[in-house]
Scaffold this motif. Structure first.
Motif, short mmCIF file in Angstrom:
data_model
loop_
_atom_site.label_atom_id
_atom_site.label_comp_id
_atom_site.label_asym_id
_atom_site.label_seq_id
_atom_site.Cartn_x
_atom_site.Cartn_y
_atom_site.Cartn_z
N ILE A 45 0.85 -1.20 0.00
CA ILE A 45 0.00 0.00 0.00
C ILE A 45 0.88 1.25 0.00
O ILE A 45 0.69 2.18 -0.78
N ILE A 46 1.90 1.24 0.88
CA ILE A 46 2.78 2.40 1.03
C ILE A 46 3.51 2.68 -0.29
O ILE A 46 3.60 3.82 -0.74
N GLU A 47 3.98 1.60 -0.91
CA GLU A 47 4.71 1.74 -2.18
C GLU A 47 3.77 2.16 -3.31
O GLU A 47 4.10 3.04 -4.10
N THR A 48 2.61 1.54 -3.38
CA THR A 48 1.67 1.84 -4.46
C THR A 48 1.22 3.30 -4.40
O THR A 48 1.13 3.98 -5.43
N LEU A 49 0.95 3.77 -3.20
CA LEU A 49 0.50 5.17 -3.07
C LEU A 49 1.68 6.13 -3.09
O LEU A 49 1.50 7.33 -3.25
N SER A 50 2.88 5.57 -2.92
CA SER A 50 4.10 6.37 -2.83
C SER A 50 4.01 7.40 -1.69
O SER A 50 4.16 8.60 -1.87
N ILE A 51 3.75 6.86 -0.50
CA ILE A 51 3.65 7.70 0.70
C ILE A 51 5.05 8.17 1.08
O ILE A 51 5.96 7.37 1.24
N GLN A 52 5.18 9.49 1.22
CA GLN A 52 6.51 10.07 1.52
C GLN A 52 6.45 11.07 2.67
O GLN A 52 5.36 11.40 3.15
N LYS A 53 7.61 11.53 3.05
CA LYS A 53 7.80 12.35 4.26
C LYS A 53 6.90 13.58 4.37
O LYS A 53 6.57 14.02 5.46
#
Ligand SMILES: C[S@@+](CC[C@H](N)C(=O)[O-])C[C@H]1O[C@@H](n2cnc3c(N)ncnc32)[C@H](O)[C@@H]1O
Length: 233
Positions: A45-53
């Motif tokens: 999920i984190i990678e797919t949405l590209s959650i960043q700082k």
């Protein structure tokens, strides 16, 4: 619930599995670990949405905090929302033991959570929306839409049935759960279908679109599980 009409659905009342029960909460991670790789799911999920700082995320149905804790190492701020105080207390303790300070734990739900900060970049919810009947899913999805920045994204994973062959699919799903999670998993899924509010894919997709989302990606598993990645129009 005093600010809501008398006919408001009471989402704090547990439906199906009782997540207000401390023993259910304490068993949750071990039980789900029998048939899910939760760490891998969350990483995806984190990678797919590209959650960043620079990003903020609200999770609805945060339960024992697995996603919130994992996402907190990547995001600026995570809001973990759940109707179960027992789940929140458990998750908060876990986060404190890891020295995490960028998760805000919030008692509330899809229909009652009041966000007093700026709109967020992502809303995430896994296996929680099915606690609401379809009429109330509409209210919930419109509220989630309003929480997002323009262009913000909503990741939803839920039990949702493809209409064609749904009875056969449900039966096969229950049988497959016996192999991986034993009698408890069978009882869990059986109770889910009987008492919780999973719906058909065509209903869910209509609700998402009516709430103002564009469905960018839809993926179905076994005819009973659906993943949607949506963006705010
Ligand atoms: C099956 S658990 C899913 C937990 C986690 N998201 C996962 O994927 O493993 C469902 C969680 O949703 C919460 N929940 C139930 N109704 C809710 C509502 N109306 N709003 C927010 N959370 C809700 C429950 O208390 C429980 O913690």
């Amino acid at each position: 619930m005093s600010d809501f009409p008398a006919w408001q659905f009471d989402e704090l009342k547990q439906v199906g599995k009782d997540y207000a029960d401390v023993s259910e909460v304490e068993a949750f991670d071990v039980f789900h670990g029998q048939f899910r790789d939760v760490k891998k799911e969350n990483e995806r999920i984190i990678e797919t949405l590209s959650i960043q700082k620079q990003h903020s995320v609200i999770e609805f149905g945060s339960a024992t905090g697995a996603f919130a804790i994992q996402a907190s190492s990547r995001a600026k701020q995570v809001y973990a929302v759940d109707v179960s105080s027992a789940m929140l207390a458990f998750a908060e303790k876990k986060a404190a033991l890891r020295g995490i300070s960028n998760i805000t734990f919030c008692h509330g739900g899809f229909l009652t959570y009041e966000h007093t900060n700026a709109p967020v970049d992502f809303v995430v919810s896994s296996l929680a929306l099915y606690h609401l009947p379809d009429f109330w899913k509409d209210t919930a999805l419109r509220r989630l839409h309003a929480l997002l920045n323009p262009g913000g994204r909503f990741w939803l994973y839920d039990v949702v049935y493809i209409e064609k062959g749904h009875k056969k699919n449900i039966q096969e799903w229950i049988e497959s759960m016996e192999k991986i999670g034993g009698t408890e998993a069978v009882e869990d899924v059986t109770m889910h279908v009987r008492e919780e509010y999973s719906t058909f894919t065509w209903v869910m997709e209509g609700l998402l679109e009516n709430a103002g989302f564009t469905i960018d990606h839809a993926q179905y598993d076994k005819g009973v599980l659906a993943e949607y990645i949506c963006s705010r129009k």
